[in-house]
Design an enzyme around this catalytic site. Structure first.
Site, PDB file in Angstrom:
ATOM      1  N   GLY A 152       0.871  -1.176   0.000  1.00  0.00           N
ATOM      2  CA  GLY A 152       0.000   0.000   0.000  1.00  0.00           C
ATOM      3  C   GLY A 152       0.908   1.227   0.000  1.00  0.00           C
ATOM      4  N   ALA A 153       0.647   2.156  -0.933  1.00  0.00           N
ATOM      5  CA  ALA A 153       1.602   3.252  -1.163  1.00  0.00           C
ATOM      6  C   ALA A 153       1.992   4.025   0.104  1.00  0.00           C
ATOM      7  CB  ALA A 153       1.051   4.179  -2.244  1.00  0.00           C
ATOM      8  N   ASN A 190      -2.928   2.414 -10.142  1.00  0.00           N
ATOM      9  CA  ASN A 190      -3.401   1.700  -8.951  1.00  0.00           C
ATOM     10  C   ASN A 190      -3.377   0.204  -9.284  1.00  0.00           C
ATOM     11  OD1 ASN A 190      -4.472   1.746  -6.229  1.00  0.00           O
ATOM     12  ND2 ASN A 190      -6.385   1.034  -7.093  1.00  0.00           N
ATOM     13  N   LYS A 191      -3.745  -0.599  -8.324  1.00  0.00           N
ATOM     14  CA  LYS A 191      -3.675  -2.063  -8.468  1.00  0.00           C
ATOM     15  C   LYS A 191      -4.279  -2.533  -9.789  1.00  0.00           C
ATOM     16  CE  LYS A 191      -2.078  -4.354  -6.383  1.00  0.00           C
ATOM     17  NZ  LYS A 191      -0.679  -4.777  -6.736  1.00  0.00           N
ATOM     18  N   ASP A 197      -1.297   4.674  -6.450  1.00  0.00           N
ATOM     19  CA  ASP A 197       0.137   4.538  -6.155  1.00  0.00           C
ATOM     20  C   ASP A 197       0.956   5.675  -6.724  1.00  0.00           C
ATOM     21  OD1 ASP A 197      -1.017   1.651  -6.061  1.00  0.00           O
ATOM     22  OD2 ASP A 197       0.844   1.668  -4.901  1.00  0.00           O
ATOM     23  N   GLN A 235      -5.396  -9.019  -2.162  1.00  0.00           N
ATOM     24  CA  GLN A 235      -5.461  -7.996  -1.104  1.00  0.00           C
ATOM     25  C   GLN A 235      -6.901  -7.729  -0.667  1.00  0.00           C
ATOM     26  OE1 GLN A 235      -3.624  -7.735  -3.877  1.00  0.00           O
ATOM     27  NE2 GLN A 235      -1.793  -6.512  -3.590  1.00  0.00           N
TER      28      GLN A 235
HETATM   29  O1  MRU Z   1       0.708  -4.037  -4.504  1.00  0.00           O
HETATM   30  P1  MRU Z   1       0.091  -3.272  -3.376  1.00  0.00           P
HETATM   31  O2  MRU Z   1      -0.741  -4.105  -2.454  1.00  0.00           O
HETATM   32  O3  MRU Z   1       1.118  -2.423  -2.647  1.00  0.00           O
HETATM   33  O4  MRU Z   1      -0.893  -2.260  -4.106  1.00  0.00           O
HETATM   34  C1  MRU Z   1      -1.645  -1.393  -3.325  1.00  0.00           C
HETATM   35  C2  MRU Z   1      -2.599  -0.572  -4.101  1.00  0.00           C
HETATM   36  O5  MRU Z   1      -2.682  -0.657  -5.306  1.00  0.00           O
HETATM   37  C3  MRU Z   1      -3.380   0.449  -3.329  1.00  0.00           C
HETATM   38  O6  MRU Z   1      -4.631   0.636  -3.897  1.00  0.00           O
HETATM   39  C4  MRU Z   1      -2.613   1.776  -3.331  1.00  0.00           C
HETATM   40  O7  MRU Z   1      -1.291   1.590  -2.899  1.00  0.00           O
HETATM   41  C5  MRU Z   1      -3.255   2.792  -2.477  1.00  0.00           C
HETATM   42  S1  MRU Z   1      -3.169   2.371  -0.786  1.00  0.00           S
HETATM   43  C6  MRU Z   1      -3.848   3.584   0.148  1.00  0.00           C
END
Ligand code: MRU
Length: 348
Positions: free
Chosen positions: A46-47, A248-249, A238, A197
């Site tokens: 998560g960013a 984003n994801k 992200d 996730q």
């Molecule tokens: O690969 P991850 O689990 O780090 O990806 C996370 C995401 O894509 C979240 O949506 C993003 O980081 C925002 S978290 C507030």
């Protein structure tokens, strides 16, 4: 509140998100190399949470440094920071936090702080970044909750909650703030293949926080939108380019296109530390490619034939034209994002 990342004299303590929801374990990471590996392996993810972990990792590396002189410590600082920054490429918060730590280090050096006192100054800075992240999330929650009606059914993707931040969350922070305001909100959580996730983390934290939720597989989202059962799509980010394109994801882009087709508002919620105004548009955002095993295996069990070719981009980019609003800790930006995001940055 869950402590995703914390500091102890022994090192950086992080909730091991790979083990959730089966086990809630808080291992200690004793070197900056271990912190970098934990980020890469998604112990923490998560960013914003990655940013806070990076800040603590840098402070830890400097605390552990054997450098006797300030000149050697200068070199150590840069090599520690590059180890941390090589962990994951997409979330800009990682690099933003490293820059914040560098600024702090430079300030300490210029103000003549002794060799012995520098680590303490960096640890305090990392703690301040963590507290600032929680405060930013609460502000985003308030701005976002104003846009949400009671009885809202919100679809989210991945995990942009407490677990993805220092606390409270970005996209899920909006859900929590709306619930705190007495609005009846419920969430549809995409399971979010391949790393799950949504199934493992979003479902776990929403359940803990008493938010009504329905877990669905990623390929069900269009069906529920068409059936009129989704009122808003709310996701995190992200990295957001100057024109509002948002990484984003993986899977977020498809949801945004579906939301447009069904006239459902699509909100991105992210602190200004996620903005990368040095990038004109989303085509320049680096997209992490992760191990194919995340796709071919589930819980260590193969679900695809051995040797099959696999692609596993961890993120995609949603073009700004599909985004109804970007909710930040400094206010809500709307089209034209190139102007509204620049105004928010200037507001700092
Ligand atoms: O690969 P991850 O689990 O780090 O990806 C996370 C995401 O894509 C979240 O949506 C993003 O980081 C925002 S978290 C507030």
């Amino acid at each position: 509140m869950i402590r995703t990342v914390d500091w102890t004299e022994e090192g950086v303590v992080m909730l091991d998100q790979r083990k959730l929801p089966r086990e809630e374990l808080y291992p200690v990471f004793k070197t900056h190399e271990e912190v970098a590996q934990a980020i890469r392996q998604m112990v923490v993810r998560g960013a914003p949470a990655i940013g806070v972990a990076a800040a603590f990792g840098i402070a830890l590396g400097v605390r552990n440094s054997k450098a006797a002189s300030l000149e050697v410590l200068d070199r150590d600082f840069d090599s520690i920071s590059s180890v941390i920054c090589a962990s994951r490429p997409t979330a800009i918060n990682l690099f933003w936090a490293a820059d914040q730590m560098k600024e702090c280090y430079t300030r300490l050096r210029v103000s003549g702080v002794s060799r012995a006192d520098i680590p303490g100054g960096l640890i305090e800075k990392a703690k301040a970044l963590r507290e600032a992240d929680i405060a930013a999330n609460r502000r985003m929650g308030m701005f976002g909750a104003e846009l949400i009606q009671s009885e809202a059914r919100i679809l989210t993707h991945c995990n942009a909650g407490e677990l993805a931040t220092a606390g409270y969350g970005t996209a899920l922070g909006v859900v929590y703030a709306a619930a705190e305001q007495g609005k009846n909100v419920s969430v549809y959580a995409d399971e979010t293949r391949p790393f799950l996730q949504g199934a493992r983390l979003t479902a776990w934290e929403l359940q803990r926080n008493g938010i009504p939720l329905t877990l669905i597989t990623d390929n069900m989202a269009g069906h529920f939108m068409k059936a009129g059962r989704i009122d808003y799509v709310i996701v995190g980010a992200d990295r957001i380019a100057a024109n509002g394109d948002a990484a984003n994801k993986i899977g977020t882009y498809g949801l945004a296109v579906l939301a447009r087709e069904h006239r459902i508002p699509f909100f991105v919620v992210a602190p200004v530390s996620t903005l990368d105004l040095s990038l004109k548009d989303g085509d320049q955002i680096p997209i992490e490619e992760r191990s194919g095993e995340e796709v071919t295996h589930l819980n260590g069990v193969a679900v695809a034939p051995a040797g099959v070719r696999v692609a596993n981009p961890a993120f995609d980019v949603t073009p700004h034209r599909f985004i109804s609003a970007i909710i930040t800790d400094r206010g809500v930006a709307r089209e034209p994002f190139v102007e509204s995001l620049a105004v928010l940055i200037d507001r700092g």
